[in-house]
Design an enzyme around this catalytic site. Structure first.
Site, PDB file in Angstrom:
ATOM      1  CB  CYS A 100      -0.977  -0.054   1.155  1.00  0.00           C
ATOM      2  SG  CYS A 100      -0.225  -0.416   2.762  1.00  0.00           S
ATOM      3  CB  CYS A 138     -41.597   1.562 -11.400  1.00  0.00           C
ATOM      4  SG  CYS A 138     -41.110   1.068  -9.728  1.00  0.00           S
TER       5      CYS A 138
END
Length: 1293
Positions: free
Chosen positions: A842, A1157
């Protein structure tokens, strides 16, 4: 003399007896020329038809008998015994009066019989009765040698056949038959003397012209035969009325002996029963496409037994007469019961007679009137008028209808195109149209056609015209930049305008200073060099574009010249000297402080060395079956037990020396002064030219699960250590590099970019040469294929895979542990047993690096032993590298990933394996158990009420919810601001989103909408309910604030009488507060409607374009009727979305797509899931339906709440990517998609919502255990089985 005459007569009589001519009941054997054949039964017919005669059939036959009279058959009379008909072409002979006649010859049954008189006309009938003459119709379409249903009798008495007529009555059909007269045969012997001894009429003559009525009883589908005009007729020894009952249709009754008191001897007749008339019905079979020029009628039968009724005896005829009395007769020989007439006139009335003939005689006749459909209209001739810059008038004369079309056009379709085509539908009462919104100075082509709306829309031929718009003012120039090459000169550059709108290209630069004109330039390219300006002076530069006709607006930039550099030389030299001295002092102080701090650390480590082991806890390994319960116990009370475990592990084990890393020549190779490798297990590089420092790199060997040195944990390379890093990769023979950081995070450098870009191709790091072969970007990671070679070694290069995980947030840990499990799958796919260690780094090489290594190793232990010892392994990691698993949240994340894997397993499927995997997942073994696919669905957590919903359930906001069960969670709801800040286009973006973010926004308004993560993180989607009438303004405000580009509408406006979505658009401009919405265009496809809106805000200059896709084939059902149309719409709308940004904030408050919807749950959730799955399949060639649905359930209630919907997602992906020869074939989205539902009736799970109302008790009890969440979560999530999905087993395909 008398005696002699008597003897002569007696001798003549014996001679006659000897030739068997006068024997009663005997029939001479027929000769070959007069052999009898089968005869066609003549059925009822309302109109007489022409008779057939053949070359072998004489018009009449004479008989020898009583009176030797000659008898000729009249119309309506048919002999039972017929000669064999010649197959030669027939000749038709119409009878007088329109009645047709047909003459037959027969061998005489008895030369002494007298034929009955004429009978050539039909007997009068009752009302509604149709008596049909027994003649064969003169239609050459029917062969004369049609098989008969009757043969001549070989009995002593002659055989007779009936002719039939029909009568329709309410109780049944009555059929009337006329029997033919008996025929005699002329003797071949020369006649000598005719002796008439008959004193009584023969039965053959009496029954020769008998009328037989057939009465049809529909109740039992039988006929009754009645012999007309004969009193006391005997059939055998009984009355014929009692015998001729219950006759089956299409039956043959032969050799019926009939007699009467007034005739002798008895004779025989044959009866041929026709089919019932109610077995036939007439239907229109004309195709709509041909309805303007064709008529098609089709007879259909019902319950007709063709085993008895030979279909060859049934014929069909269609006669259609138009108004001009032209007669058209056709017969379809391929489909006998269907008759079609073509090449007719459009919009013309035809009177059609449709008939059924049984053995050549009419049985049924229907007369109907048919009008052909409208014809194709005439082509209009458009004229393109004198165009303006942005519009023109197209006109055309009103077209005259074609002769075959009786009506004018119903409308016109006008299309115009430059690059893309747009079309407008116009009414029929206009003859001109003004085309607007054109681009100036462009060539356009216009096409116009007329159409009529009949049974279908019929379009005429399109006619075209062309025009060229005039010039107009050009747009502003783009990308204007200024720079200072010298202290008193300015470079001005710019790009061309988006639209020049004219024939020429000129750029004009005007220079001003203090409001006064300085100079002006004209050039054909936008590159200006302005020199000889005053020093330290502000100038204003105005650039405009001139297209030869008009000049556009100017773009203004302000720029200043520099001071005179020569005047500052002495001062700058002095400043540099002073700064250098100060810098040397600072560097010396830093060096001194580091040296002192290093000595202090050595002393501290020696002081705590003996306490390292004592502070460790005794933590037992966790078995897989209690992993979830153990995690929940430890995470309780804000993770108190996890915190205690983590804090008991020493950050650094002081018994392991760290001397090499602290050496002066190695200190600049360490990114952080307190994160250094232990001496005993650091990675040593080969020494270069006797340089002791060349062996050092900040990297440590890490043991895996029962595998020594499986990993190398390293810090992120610095610019100074990139060469050493690649040297380590080469010497350690590593083939996989896992990078768990971005190069920059939060404006801080985390790692050097140590690989070549795709544009660069190859980069050398001293002796190591690295070439990039492939670069693939995915939402959570980037995979790069590299080739690493050594300049001084002859060995070929090695393939190295570089995987960079990009979804680790700047602060904290990933929200979903599934992301790290997915990363692990990718890494393990590239590593193999023979490669070197997996290099993981890292920034510091301890926190994220230790977390990934811990997850990978513990998953191996879980799979191998069914238990994990996370605490013991983290202690082991700390003994090999300090601070591995750096913070408590990372320690908890390892447990969360293990719980996720243990509960849900691997659910990702490669497209190449999807079909075989799905086939196996649908199998039930044993059949009583759920299939693996059902079991996977049941493992889905419901996440019902897992987060707070306070805002949506406030009293003032309840009326804004269509469904009380579908209320957005507070942590990801979409807030609306009352007032837009003028200084910023969008709201500030935060690094994190929490439950309190929305609650604390006192200035925000509520709308029922939720942020949903899209496939391309950090891009978002919005899932919303259909707007209510009172929330339309809020709906458009949300679209503007969140920079929505595409709206997906998955509902109709009404469902029956119930409104399911307010119509939030209209014609023209609609105003909602500061918002103005105008619908600019509408285009309709087969499956969806595309509308284009332009949004303007009173406080914003530039309008925005928003596209709305309304799906018209999803009518509120749980699943779409045409899945292929939904996929096609998704592929189209993706073209309207902006490109996904490779980098960005994790919690981003803008959404390019909004889906709604009725209530934003079922259809919306299914669409979002399908959208993300299609992106995953296209990008990574894998799909993970389980994880996609799980993520959506966490974001909004009620999504994908049935097994049918879950299986639909698998099926539609499998249909889009079919397998072919073991490979996945990407098909066109327009291919037909079919699905087979493996479950007869799936049950909805606890996550499903009803149209309205609170959840019932069964739904409340279906809650389960939740997915692990970070300790800062206010509430725990739930894991709920999706109910018992055990439908009846179905056959797997």
């Amino acid at each position: 003399m008398t005696m002699g005459l008597w003897l002569k007569l007696l001798a003549f009589g014996f001679a006659l007896l000897d030739t068997e001519v006068f024997v009663t009941g005997q029939t001479p054997t027929p000769s070959d020329e007069l052999s009898t054949t089968e005869n066609a039964l003549l059925l009822p017919q309302s109109d007489p038809l022409p008779a057939r005669t053949t070359e072998s059939t004489p018009p009449s036959i004479s008989e020898r008998g009583n009176g030797s009279s000659e008898t000729t058959y009249h119309p309506g009379v048919l002999s039972t015994l017929l000669p064999h008909l010649s197959p030669q072409p027939d000749s038709q002979t119409p009878s007088a009066g329109g009645a047709d006649t047909q003459t037959f010859s027969s061998q005489a049954d008895n030369p002494t019989l007298t034929p009955a008189p004429g009978g050539g006309t039909d007997p009068p009938g009752v009302p509604g009765e149709r008596t049909v003459p027994g003649t064969i119709p003169a239609d050459t379409a029917f062969p004369v040698d049609t098989p008969s249903l009757a043969r001549n009798s070989s009995a002593a008495s002659p055989t007779h056949t009936s002719n039939v007529s029909t009568t329709d009555i309410s109780s049944g059909a009555s059929l009337t038959t006329l029997t033919p007269s008996t025929l005699g045969l002329a003797s071949t012997d020369p006649p000598s003397t005719t002796i008439a001894t008959t004193t009584k009429q023969t039965c053959a003559a009496m029954f020769g012209n008998i009328t037989v009525n057939y009465t049809y009883e529909s109740s039992n589908q039988t006929f009754k035969a009645d012999l007309k005009d004969v009193q006391n007729a005997k059939c055998g020894n009984e009355d014929c009325e009692n015998v001729l009952n219950n006759l089956e249709e299409c039956s043959q009754i032969k050799n019926i002996s009939v007699s009467n008191d007034s005739c002798a001897p008895a004779t025989t007749i044959d009866l041929y029963v026709p089919p019932g008339t109610d077995k036939f019905s007439l239907h229109d079979c004309t195709p709509k496409e041909k309805a303007n020029t064709s008529i098609c009628l089709e007879w259909k039968t019902k319950n007709l037994d063709f085993r008895k009724c030979n279909s060859d005896n049934i014929s069909y005829v269609l006669h259609c007469e138009p108004e001009n009395n032209t007669k058209c007769i056709r017969r379809n020989t391929f489909i006998p019961e269907r008759c079609q007439l073509d090449n007719l006139r459009a919009q013309t009335n035809y009177t059609c007679v449709a008939e059924i003939l049984y053995r050549g005689v009419k049985l049924v006749k229907n007369v109907i009137n048919v009008q052909t459909d409208l014809g194709i209209p005439e082509t209009p001739k458009p004229s393109c008028g004198d165009p303006a810059a942005r519009k023109t008038l197209v006109s055309w004369p009103e077209p005259v209808s074609k002769p075959e079309s009786a009506s004018k056009p119903h409308g016109y379709v006008l299309c115009y195109k430059n690059n893309s085509e747009k079309c407008k539908s116009l009414p029929n009462n206009v003859t001109s149209f003004e085309v607007e919104s054109l681009k100036p100075y462009k060539y356009y082509e216009v096409s116009l056609l007329a159409y009529v709306n009949g049974k279908i829309q019929r379009n005429g031929t399109a006619e075209k015209c062309n025009f060229h718009t005039k010039a107009d003012r050009p747009d502003k120039v783009n990308g204007m930049k200024t720079s200072r090459p010298t202290d008193n000169s300015i470079n001005v550059t710019c790009g061309p305008p988006y639209e020049t709108n004219g024939p020429k290209t000129f750029y004009i630069l005007v220079v001003r200073s203090g409001g006064s004109f300085v100079t002006k330039y004209n050039k054909t390219n936008c590159q200006f060099y302005v020199d000889n300006l005053y020093y330290s002076t502000d100038y204003e530069f105005l650039v405009s574009f001139h297209n030869g006709v008009y000049e556009g607006d100017s773009v203004i930039r302000n720029e200043s010249t520099n001071f005179n550099a020569k005047a500052l030389i002495i001062f700058l030299v002095f400043l540099i000297i002073v700064t250098s001295i100060a810098l040397l002092v600072v560097l010396y102080k830093i060096y001194d402080l580091r040296k002192k701090r290093s000595s202090n650390l050595d002393e501290q480590q020696e002081l705590v060395e003996r306490d390292d082991e004592k502070q460790l806890m005794d933590v037992e390994p966790i078995h897989s079956d209690i992993l979830l319960e153990t995690y929940k116990r430890k995470i309780a009370d804000e993770g108190r037990l996890f915190l205690a475990e983590f804090q008991s592990i020493p950050r650094v084990f002081s018994k392991f020396p760290i001397k090499d890393a602290r050496k002066p020549h190695n200190q600049n190779k360490n990114r952080y002064v307190d994160i250094l490798p232990y001496d005993y297990n650091r990675v040593e590089l080969s020494e270069i030219n006797g340089d002791a420092g060349s062996t050092y790199i900040n990297a440590s060997y890490i043991d895996g699960f029962k595998e020594p040195r499986k990993y190398i944990a390293a810090q992120g390379p610095r610019d100074e250590t990139v060469d050493d890093f690649w040297r380590m990769i080469w010497e350690q023979k590593a083939t996989v590099i896992v990078m768990v950081t971005r190069c920059e995070e939060g404006n801080r450098n985390k790692c050097a970019e140590y690989w070549p870009s795709m544009e660069e191709g190859t980069r050398a790091f001293k002796d190591i040469v690295v070439t990039i072969n492939d670069h693939k970007r995915c939402p959570d990671y980037i995979i790069q294929k590299l080739n690493v070679a050594h300049k001084k070694e002859k060995a070929t290069g090695r393939e190295v895979t570089h995987i960079q995980f990009t979804s680790w947030p700047d602060h904290g840990v990933p929200e979903d542990p599934h992301l790290l499990l997915k990363l692990r799958r990718r890494v393990n796919a590239f590593s193999n047993f023979f490669s070197g260690p997996i290099v993981v780094h890292c920034s510091a090489g301890v926190g994220r690096t230790g977390t990934y290594i811990g997850i990978d190793a513990m998953l191996e232990g879980l799979e191998a032993e069914g238990k994990v010892d996370v605490y013991g392994y983290v202690v082991k990691l700390r003994r090999q590298r300090c601070l591995m698993v750096q913070v408590e949240a990372q320690y908890i994340l390892i447990h969360q990933a293990l719980v996720e894997y243990n509960q849900f397993g691997e659910t990702e499927v490669n497209l190449s394996e999807l079909h075989s995997c799905l086939h196996n997942m649908k199998k039930r073994d044993p059949p009583s158990d759920p299939s693996p696919l059902e079991a996977e669905y049941q493992r889905l957590p419901s996440y019902r009420s897992w987060r707070t919903q306070h805002i949506g359930n406030q009293e003032e906001n309840k009326k804004k919810n269509r469904n009380s069960n579908v209320v957005p969670y507070d942590f990801n709801r979409v807030p609306l601001k009352h007032e837009l800040e003028m200084s910023k286009e969008s709201e500030p973006e935060s690094d994190e989103s929490s439950d309190d973010d929305s609650d604390s926004e006192e200035t925000s308004k509520y709308i029922n909408a939720s942020f949903v993560m899209s496939y391309w993180k950090p891009e978002m989607m919005i899932a919303a309910q259909g707007p209510l009438k009172e929330t339309i303004g809020d709906f458009w405000q949300m679209i503007f604030q969140r920079k929505v580009k595409v709206i997906v509408m998955l509902t109709e406006l009404v469902n029956g009488d119930q409104e399911v979505c307010a119509q939030y658009w209209g014609e023209g401009k609609q105003t909602y507060g500061d918002m103005e919405v105008e619908m600019k265009d509408t285009n309709r496809a087969s499956a969806y409607t595309l509308r284009t809106f332009e949004l303007r805000h009173s406080k914003r200059k530039e309008p925005r374009t928003v596209y709305q896709y309304q799906c018209t084939t999803w009518k509120g059902e749980e699943l779409p009727a045409e899945p292929k149309d939904l996929v096609s719409m998704i592929q189209d709308l993706k073209q309207k979305l902006p490109k996904a940004s490779p980098e960005g904030m994790k919690y981003h408050k803008h959404a390019s797509i909004l889906v709604h919807c009725r209530d934003g749950s079922q259809q919306t959730g299914l669409f979002c899931a399908l959208f993300n799955l299609l992106e995953s399949a296209e990008t990574e060639d894998v799909v993970d339906v389980f994880q996609v649905v799980k993520s959506l359930r966490k974001a909004r209630p009620g999504v994908v709440c049935s097994y049918e919907q879950y299986q639909f997602l698998y099926d539609i992906i499998a249909s889009i990517y079919p397998a072919q020869n073991g490979q996945v074939k990407k098909t066109n989205s327009q291919d037909k998609i079919e699905f087979h539902n493996e479950v007869d009736g799936g049950k909805q799970d606890a996550n499903c919502v009803r149209p309205d109302g609170p959840l019932n008790k069964a739904q409340e009890d279906s809650r389960g255990v939740g997915t692990p969440e970070p300790t800062n979560s206010a509430e725990e999530p739930e894991h709920a089985a999706n109910g018992s999905a055990s439908p009846a087993p179905t056959q797997s395909s």
